[in-house]
Structures are given as structure tokens and as C-alpha cells.
Design a protein around this motif. Structure first.
Motif, PDB file in Angstrom:
ATOM      1  N   GLU A  23       0.874  65.509  42.687  1.00 58.30           N
ATOM      2  CA  GLU A  23       2.184  66.146  42.826  1.00 58.30           C
ATOM      3  C   GLU A  23       3.326  65.141  42.793  1.00 58.30           C
ATOM      4  O   GLU A  23       4.401  65.444  42.282  1.00 58.30           O
ATOM      5  CB  GLU A  23       2.255  66.929  44.135  1.00 58.30           C
ATOM      6  N   LYS A  24       3.110  63.962  43.350  1.00 60.49           N
ATOM      7  CA  LYS A  24       4.180  62.972  43.502  1.00 60.49           C
ATOM      8  C   LYS A  24       4.066  61.821  42.505  1.00 60.49           C
ATOM      9  O   LYS A  24       4.669  60.767  42.698  1.00 60.49           O
ATOM     10  CB  LYS A  24       4.171  62.394  44.930  1.00 60.49           C
ATOM     11  N   SER A  25       3.279  62.008  41.459  1.00 61.94           N
ATOM     12  CA  SER A  25       3.121  60.996  40.405  1.00 61.94           C
ATOM     13  C   SER A  25       2.714  59.632  40.959  1.00 61.94           C
ATOM     14  O   SER A  25       3.201  58.597  40.511  1.00 61.94           O
ATOM     15  CB  SER A  25       4.396  60.873  39.580  1.00 61.94           C
ATOM     16  N   GLY A  26       1.857  59.632  41.962  1.00 61.46           N
ATOM     17  CA  GLY A  26       1.308  58.389  42.488  1.00 61.46           C
ATOM     18  C   GLY A  26       2.078  57.749  43.629  1.00 61.46           C
ATOM     19  O   GLY A  26       1.664  56.722  44.145  1.00 61.46           O
ATOM     20  N   THR A  27       3.191  58.334  44.055  1.00 60.60           N
ATOM     21  CA  THR A  27       3.990  57.770  45.150  1.00 60.60           C
ATOM     22  C   THR A  27       3.901  58.684  46.370  1.00 60.60           C
ATOM     23  O   THR A  27       4.248  59.861  46.294  1.00 60.60           O
ATOM     24  CB  THR A  27       5.456  57.593  44.738  1.00 60.60           C
ATOM     25  N   ILE A  28       3.426  58.112  47.474  1.00 63.53           N
ATOM     26  CA  ILE A  28       3.255  58.890  48.708  1.00 63.53           C
ATOM     27  C   ILE A  28       3.917  58.152  49.866  1.00 63.53           C
ATOM     28  O   ILE A  28       3.715  56.954  50.032  1.00 63.53           O
ATOM     29  CB  ILE A  28       1.759  59.083  49.043  1.00 63.53           C
ATOM     30  N   ASP A  49      -3.026  52.783  54.259  1.00 63.40           N
ATOM     31  CA  ASP A  49      -3.308  51.343  54.134  1.00 63.40           C
ATOM     32  C   ASP A  49      -4.709  51.119  53.565  1.00 63.40           C
ATOM     33  O   ASP A  49      -4.908  50.285  52.684  1.00 63.40           O
ATOM     34  CB  ASP A  49      -3.202  50.641  55.491  1.00 63.40           C
ATOM     35  N   ALA A  50      -5.674  51.876  54.068  1.00 62.52           N
ATOM     36  CA  ALA A  50      -7.057  51.738  53.590  1.00 62.52           C
ATOM     37  C   ALA A  50      -7.159  52.144  52.119  1.00 62.52           C
ATOM     38  O   ALA A  50      -7.809  51.457  51.318  1.00 62.52           O
ATOM     39  CB  ALA A  50      -7.995  52.584  54.444  1.00 62.52           C
ATOM     40  N   LYS A  51      -6.512  53.231  51.753  1.00 67.49           N
ATOM     41  CA  LYS A  51      -6.542  53.676  50.354  1.00 67.49           C
ATOM     42  C   LYS A  51      -5.809  52.691  49.448  1.00 67.49           C
ATOM     43  O   LYS A  51      -6.216  52.463  48.309  1.00 67.49           O
ATOM     44  CB  LYS A  51      -5.944  55.079  50.214  1.00 67.49           C
ATOM     45  N   ALA A  52      -4.724  52.109  49.946  1.00 70.47           N
ATOM     46  CA  ALA A  52      -3.974  51.120  49.157  1.00 70.47           C
ATOM     47  C   ALA A  52      -4.852  49.910  48.850  1.00 70.47           C
ATOM     48  O   ALA A  52      -4.830  49.382  47.732  1.00 70.47           O
ATOM     49  CB  ALA A  52      -2.712  50.699  49.897  1.00 70.47           C
ATOM     50  N   LYS A  53      -5.632  49.478  49.822  1.00 69.52           N
ATOM     51  CA  LYS A  53      -6.553  48.357  49.593  1.00 69.52           C
ATOM     52  C   LYS A  53      -7.633  48.753  48.603  1.00 69.52           C
ATOM     53  O   LYS A  53      -7.976  47.992  47.704  1.00 69.52           O
ATOM     54  CB  LYS A  53      -7.182  47.901  50.911  1.00 69.52           C
ATOM     55  N   GLU A  54      -8.164  49.944  48.777  1.00 69.82           N
ATOM     56  CA  GLU A  54      -9.245  50.423  47.909  1.00 69.82           C
ATOM     57  C   GLU A  54      -8.794  50.520  46.451  1.00 69.82           C
ATOM     58  O   GLU A  54      -9.541  50.169  45.541  1.00 69.82           O
ATOM     59  CB  GLU A  54      -9.709  51.795  48.398  1.00 69.82           C
ATOM     60  N   PHE A  55      -7.569  50.975  46.230  1.00 68.60           N
ATOM     61  CA  PHE A  55      -7.081  51.217  44.876  1.00 68.60           C
ATOM     62  C   PHE A  55      -6.029  50.212  44.402  1.00 68.60           C
ATOM     63  O   PHE A  55      -5.387  50.425  43.381  1.00 68.60           O
ATOM     64  CB  PHE A  55      -6.521  52.636  44.767  1.00 68.60           C
ATOM     65  N   ASN A  56      -5.847  49.133  45.158  1.00 72.17           N
ATOM     66  CA  ASN A  56      -4.912  48.080  44.780  1.00 72.17           C
ATOM     67  C   ASN A  56      -3.495  48.627  44.542  1.00 72.17           C
ATOM     68  O   ASN A  56      -2.854  48.315  43.532  1.00 72.17           O
ATOM     69  CB  ASN A  56      -5.426  47.327  43.546  1.00 72.17           C
ATOM     70  N   ALA A  57      -3.030  49.445  45.469  1.00 75.53           N
ATOM     71  CA  ALA A  57      -1.699  50.034  45.377  1.00 75.53           C
ATOM     72  C   ALA A  57      -0.648  49.054  45.895  1.00 75.53           C
ATOM     73  O   ALA A  57      -0.963  48.100  46.601  1.00 75.53           O
ATOM     74  CB  ALA A  57      -1.647  51.324  46.186  1.00 75.53           C
ATOM     75  N   THR A  58       0.599  49.313  45.552  1.00 74.05           N
ATOM     76  CA  THR A  58       1.720  48.538  46.074  1.00 74.05           C
ATOM     77  C   THR A  58       2.516  49.448  47.010  1.00 74.05           C
ATOM     78  O   THR A  58       2.291  50.660  47.054  1.00 74.05           O
ATOM     79  CB  THR A  58       2.625  48.043  44.934  1.00 74.05           C
ATOM     80  N   PHE A  59       3.445  48.855  47.740  1.00 74.46           N
ATOM     81  CA  PHE A  59       4.272  49.683  48.599  1.00 74.46           C
ATOM     82  C   PHE A  59       5.683  49.108  48.698  1.00 74.46           C
ATOM     83  O   PHE A  59       5.907  47.938  48.425  1.00 74.46           O
ATOM     84  CB  PHE A  59       3.660  49.854  49.993  1.00 74.46           C
ATOM     85  N   ASP A  60       6.615  49.960  49.051  1.00 79.37           N
ATOM     86  CA  ASP A  60       8.011  49.597  49.260  1.00 79.37           C
ATOM     87  C   ASP A  60       8.444  50.151  50.608  1.00 79.37           C
ATOM     88  O   ASP A  60       7.910  51.155  51.077  1.00 79.37           O
ATOM     89  CB  ASP A  60       8.923  50.221  48.195  1.00 79.37           C
ATOM     90  N   VAL A  61       9.438  49.509  51.187  1.00 75.91           N
ATOM     91  CA  VAL A  61      10.062  50.002  52.415  1.00 75.91           C
ATOM     92  C   VAL A  61      11.515  50.304  52.084  1.00 75.91           C
ATOM     93  O   VAL A  61      12.231  49.435  51.574  1.00 75.91           O
ATOM     94  CB  VAL A  61       9.961  48.962  53.555  1.00 75.91           C
ATOM     95  N   HIS A  70       2.655  53.149  46.262  1.00 68.54           N
ATOM     96  CA  HIS A  70       2.652  53.438  44.825  1.00 68.54           C
ATOM     97  C   HIS A  70       1.247  53.189  44.284  1.00 68.54           C
ATOM     98  O   HIS A  70       0.811  52.046  44.200  1.00 68.54           O
ATOM     99  CB  HIS A  70       3.662  52.566  44.082  1.00 68.54           C
ATOM    100  N   PHE A  71       0.562  54.287  43.966  1.00 63.94           N
ATOM    101  CA  PHE A  71      -0.768  54.227  43.393  1.00 63.94           C
ATOM    102  C   PHE A  71      -0.620  54.385  41.888  1.00 63.94           C
ATOM    103  O   PHE A  71       0.046  55.309  41.412  1.00 63.94           O
ATOM    104  CB  PHE A  71      -1.657  55.336  43.966  1.00 63.94           C
ATOM    105  N   HIS A  72      -1.203  53.498  41.143  1.00 70.06           N
ATOM    106  CA  HIS A  72      -1.066  53.496  39.688  1.00 70.06           C
ATOM    107  C   HIS A  72      -2.111  54.422  39.087  1.00 70.06           C
ATOM    108  O   HIS A  72      -3.289  54.082  39.026  1.00 70.06           O
ATOM    109  CB  HIS A  72      -1.194  52.062  39.164  1.00 70.06           C
ATOM    110  N   ILE A  73      -1.636  55.606  38.683  1.00 68.93           N
ATOM    111  CA  ILE A  73      -2.564  56.607  38.141  1.00 68.93           C
ATOM    112  C   ILE A  73      -2.370  56.769  36.652  1.00 68.93           C
ATOM    113  O   ILE A  73      -1.419  56.357  36.083  1.00 68.93           O
ATOM    114  CB  ILE A  73      -2.430  57.969  38.835  1.00 68.93           C
TER     115      ILE A  73
END
Length: 73
Positions: A23-28, A49-61, A70-73
Motif C-alpha cells: 500500500e505504501k510503496s515500500g515506506t512504512i 528494526d528486525a525486518k529492516a535488517k532482514e531485508f537491508n532496508a534504509t530509514f529516515d527520521v 524504506h524497503f526496496h521492493i
């Protein structure tokens, strides 16, 4: 009984996680995941945090302190 409850919770969180990814195009955000999953902010952050490590996601504050993954789908 407890193990079954944990499995159901895990399945529910995973389902919500993947639905929000689509729904959010990879950004949660932590807030949107916590709200959707009806869990605390700390639980949502830990899960993401666990999913970000698993899927090598990035994040912003953002300037207000909200965390966006940001999960790259």
C-alpha cells in the motif's frame, strides 16, 4: 497454548507488514505500523528494526522525530 498464540501474533504482524509494504510503496512509519497492528510503538519499532535488517532496508527520521523505513521492493 502460548506457542500457538505467538504463532498467530507473528502471522498477523507479518500479514500487516506485507500489506503495508504494498500500500505504501515500500515506506512504512513506526506509527502507521503500530496503529495498524494495534501494538505499542516500541513493539512496532522492534519488529520493523528486525525486518529492516532482514531485508537491508534504509530509514529516515523526519524533523518531528518520526522514523520511516524504506524497503526496496
Amino acid at each position: 497454548m502460548r506457542k500457538q498464540h505467538q504463532k498467530l501474533l507473528s502471522d498477523r504482524l507479518q500479514s500487516i507488514f506485507y500489506r503495508l509494504l504494498e500500500e505504501k510503496s515500500g515506506t512504512i512509519s513506526v506509527l502507521s505500523f503500530a496503529k495498524e497492528a494495534q501494538i505499542s510503538g516500541d513493539e512496532a519499532k522492534h519488529y520493523l528494526d528486525a525486518k529492516a535488517k532482514e531485508f537491508n532496508a534504509t530509514f529516515d527520521v523526519n524533523p518531528q522525530g518520526g522514523v520511516y523505513y524504506h524497503f526496496h521492493i
